[in-house]
Design a protein around this motif. Structure first.
Motif, PDB file in Angstrom:
ATOM      1  N   VAL A 212       1.199  -0.868   0.276  1.00  8.97           N
ATOM      2  CA  VAL A 212       0.093  -0.170  -0.113  1.00  8.97           C
ATOM      3  C   VAL A 212       0.592   1.363  -0.007  1.00  8.97           C
ATOM      4  N   LEU A 213       1.616   1.245   1.192  1.00  4.47           N
ATOM      5  CA  LEU A 213       2.778   2.100   1.048  1.00  4.47           C
ATOM      6  C   LEU A 213       3.204   2.380  -0.397  1.00  4.47           C
ATOM      7  N   ALA A 214       3.690   1.839  -1.019  1.00  3.77           N
ATOM      8  CA  ALA A 214       4.678   2.121  -2.338  1.00  3.77           C
ATOM      9  C   ALA A 214       3.735   2.024  -3.672  1.00  3.77           C
ATOM     10  N   CYS A 215       2.748   1.936  -3.245  1.00  4.09           N
ATOM     11  CA  CYS A 215       1.331   2.769  -4.298  1.00  4.09           C
ATOM     12  C   CYS A 215       1.361   4.209  -3.807  1.00  4.09           C
ATOM     13  N   ALA A 216       1.013   3.968  -3.208  1.00  3.51           N
ATOM     14  CA  ALA A 216       0.632   5.692  -2.185  1.00  3.51           C
ATOM     15  C   ALA A 216       1.444   6.536  -2.607  1.00  3.51           C
ATOM     16  N   TYR A 217       2.962   5.960  -2.501  1.00  5.49           N
ATOM     17  CA  TYR A 217       5.044   6.483  -2.719  1.00  5.49           C
ATOM     18  C   TYR A 217       4.767   6.786  -4.892  1.00  5.49           C
ATOM     19  N   ALA A 218       4.177   5.944  -5.471  1.00  7.69           N
ATOM     20  CA  ALA A 218       4.707   5.900  -6.796  1.00  7.69           C
ATOM     21  C   ALA A 218       3.858   5.615  -7.705  1.00  7.69           C
ATOM     22  N   MET A 219       1.927   5.868  -7.652  1.00  7.45           N
ATOM     23  CA  MET A 219       0.686   6.108  -7.732  1.00  7.45           C
ATOM     24  C   MET A 219       0.274   6.812  -7.458  1.00  7.45           C
ATOM     25  N   PRO A 220       0.598   8.070  -6.739  1.00  4.40           N
ATOM     26  CA  PRO A 220      -1.019   8.818  -6.312  1.00  4.40           C
ATOM     27  C   PRO A 220      -2.497   9.226  -7.066  1.00  4.40           C
ATOM     28  N   GLU A 221      -2.093   9.117  -7.630  1.00  7.03           N
ATOM     29  CA  GLU A 221      -2.663   9.754  -8.632  1.00  7.03           C
ATOM     30  C   GLU A 221      -4.068   8.944  -9.233  1.00  7.03           C
ATOM     31  N   ARG A 222      -3.712   8.017  -9.042  1.00  6.68           N
ATOM     32  CA  ARG A 222      -4.900   6.323  -9.095  1.00  6.68           C
ATOM     33  C   ARG A 222      -5.393   6.208  -7.749  1.00  6.68           C
ATOM     34  N   LEU A 223      -5.541   6.339  -7.003  1.00  2.06           N
ATOM     35  CA  LEU A 223      -5.276   5.824  -5.677  1.00  2.06           C
ATOM     36  C   LEU A 223      -6.807   6.975  -5.123  1.00  2.06           C
ATOM     37  N   LEU A 224      -8.008   6.644  -4.571  1.00  2.00           N
ATOM     38  CA  LEU A 224      -9.294   6.799  -3.939  1.00  2.00           C
ATOM     39  C   LEU A 224      -9.114   7.194  -2.190  1.00  2.00           C
ATOM     40  N   SER A 225      -8.113   5.803  -2.179  1.00  2.00           N
ATOM     41  CA  SER A 225      -8.189   5.515  -0.049  1.00  2.00           C
ATOM     42  C   SER A 225      -5.927   4.810  -0.257  1.00  2.00           C
ATOM     43  N   ALA A 226      -6.247   4.503   0.813  1.00  2.98           N
ATOM     44  CA  ALA A 226      -5.148   4.199   0.922  1.00  2.98           C
ATOM     45  C   ALA A 226      -5.325   3.960   2.516  1.00  2.98           C
ATOM     46  N   GLY A 227      -5.177   2.274   2.927  1.00  2.00           N
ATOM     47  CA  GLY A 227      -5.073   1.821   4.673  1.00  2.00           C
ATOM     48  C   GLY A 227      -4.674   0.736   4.714  1.00  2.00           C
ATOM     49  N   VAL A 228      -3.919   0.441   5.535  1.00  2.00           N
ATOM     50  CA  VAL A 228      -2.449  -0.949   6.270  1.00  2.00           C
ATOM     51  C   VAL A 228      -3.347  -0.739   7.374  1.00  2.00           C
ATOM     52  N   VAL A 229      -3.955  -2.032   8.087  1.00  2.00           N
ATOM     53  CA  VAL A 229      -4.339  -2.873   8.897  1.00  2.00           C
ATOM     54  C   VAL A 229      -2.828  -3.782   9.723  1.00  2.00           C
ATOM     55  N   CYS A 230      -2.662  -2.981  10.945  1.00  3.13           N
ATOM     56  CA  CYS A 230      -1.368  -3.927  11.170  1.00  3.13           C
ATOM     57  C   CYS A 230      -0.168  -4.346  10.827  1.00  3.13           C
ATOM     58  N   GLY A 231       0.050  -3.527   9.801  1.00  7.56           N
ATOM     59  CA  GLY A 231       1.028  -3.348   8.677  1.00  7.56           C
ATOM     60  C   GLY A 231       2.481  -3.674   9.112  1.00  7.56           C
TER      61      GLY A 231
END
Length: 290
Positions: free
Chosen positions: A104-123
């Motif tokens: 999830v972190l990698a997607c938020a870093y590399a392609m934030p323009e594509r995301l609606l939201s980003a969530g991590v549970v017990c990551g």
């Protein structure tokens, strides 16, 4: 559930399963370690309730996905771009549990323009930054064995596969569950959740050993991510009684991400929060989507 495979531009096949509402808003779910696409079933009911089409991919070398030699964490967003194109998705939510968190972190870093939201549970945290001394002993042993005694990891995975075939009422399973916090015990007491956890886990641990080893090595590798430059908001949830990945480890790196928030659920453990808190977490992600 429906299983699928897509062939990427480099010829490698990526397997995935679908859950939730087939006509819903797109969401990628990233499974834990060891785990597989089947773990996405825990989002099936929430996906239907909140109108989400949940796609849960196997990571390279796991389950239905082909192995990718030399894989790095930041290779993952490229795979998700291709999978999204195959699915006809422009934007999507991303949610990861435990070992799926770094993806999830990698997607938020590399392609934030594509995301609606980003969530991590017990990551899982970046182990190079926070160290390993507080990790669950089994994780530390696996990390140690991967490079020093590779045969030991294979033997351990074989034992784990047999353990995951045991019924929940087995004395061996009960002996492990009784050591967990009360909320984790409640999660394991639910037959549907126990089935999801064990069937997903069996696919993970019975995948080729070299693939499981590389997948595990990602956590102690250099992620190639400058945490201070991750601008997309990421919501982290963690259990205060998580003994697999203690909350203190996550707190040490989440505070370095500018727009990240951490919600600590004091009574929850590593299994209860993602499995019993699914609906609440998904509702928060959907409500806070961009």
């Amino acid at each position: 559930m429906s299983d699928h495979r897509v062939t990427l531009s480099n010829g490698r096949r990526l397997g995935y399963a679908e859950y939730g509402d087939p006509s819903g808003v797109p969401m990628f779910y990233f499974h834990g370690w060891p785990g597989s696409r089947l773990q996405g079933e825990m989002l099936d009911e929430a996906g239907k309730k909140f109108g989400l089409r949940v796609v849960s991919p196997d990571r390279p070398g796991i389950g239905l996905s082909d192995f990718q030699p030399g894989r790095r964490l930041l290779d993952w967003p490229g795979d998700m771009r291709e999978l999204a194109a195959h699915l006809g998705w422009e934007k999507f939510h991303v949610l990861g549990v435990s070992g799926g968190g770094p993806y999830v972190l990698a997607c938020a870093y590399a392609m934030p323009e594509r995301l609606l939201s980003a969530g991590v549970v017990c990551g899982a945290p970046p182990l190079r930054e926070v160290g390993t001394k507080d990790l669950l002993w089994a994780y530390r042993l696996a990390l140690w064995a991967q490079d020093r005694v590779p045969w030991f990891l294979g033997a351990g995975l074989a034992v784990a596969a047999q353990f995951m075939r045991l019924p929940a009422a087995s004395p061996l399973v009960a002996a492990q569950v009784c050591k967990m916090c009360e909320r984790d015990q409640q999660a394991f007491a639910r037959p549907d959740l126990y089935r999801i956890l064990t069937t997903s886990g069996r696919v993970g641990v019975t995948s080729p050993v070299h693939a499981v080893r590389l997948d595990g090595n990602i956590y102690s590798s250099d992620w190639g991510i400058d945490l201070g430059s991750v601008s997309f908001p990421i919501r982290y949830w963690h259990g205060g009684r998580d003994s697999n990945i203690p909350a203190s480890m996550v707190e040490r790196f989440v505070q370095k991400i500018p727009n990240a928030t951490l919600t600590l659920k004091e009574e929850d453990g590593h299994y209860s929060l993602p499995f019993l808190g699914t609906e609440e977490i998904v509702e928060e992600l959907v409500r806070g989507a961009r």
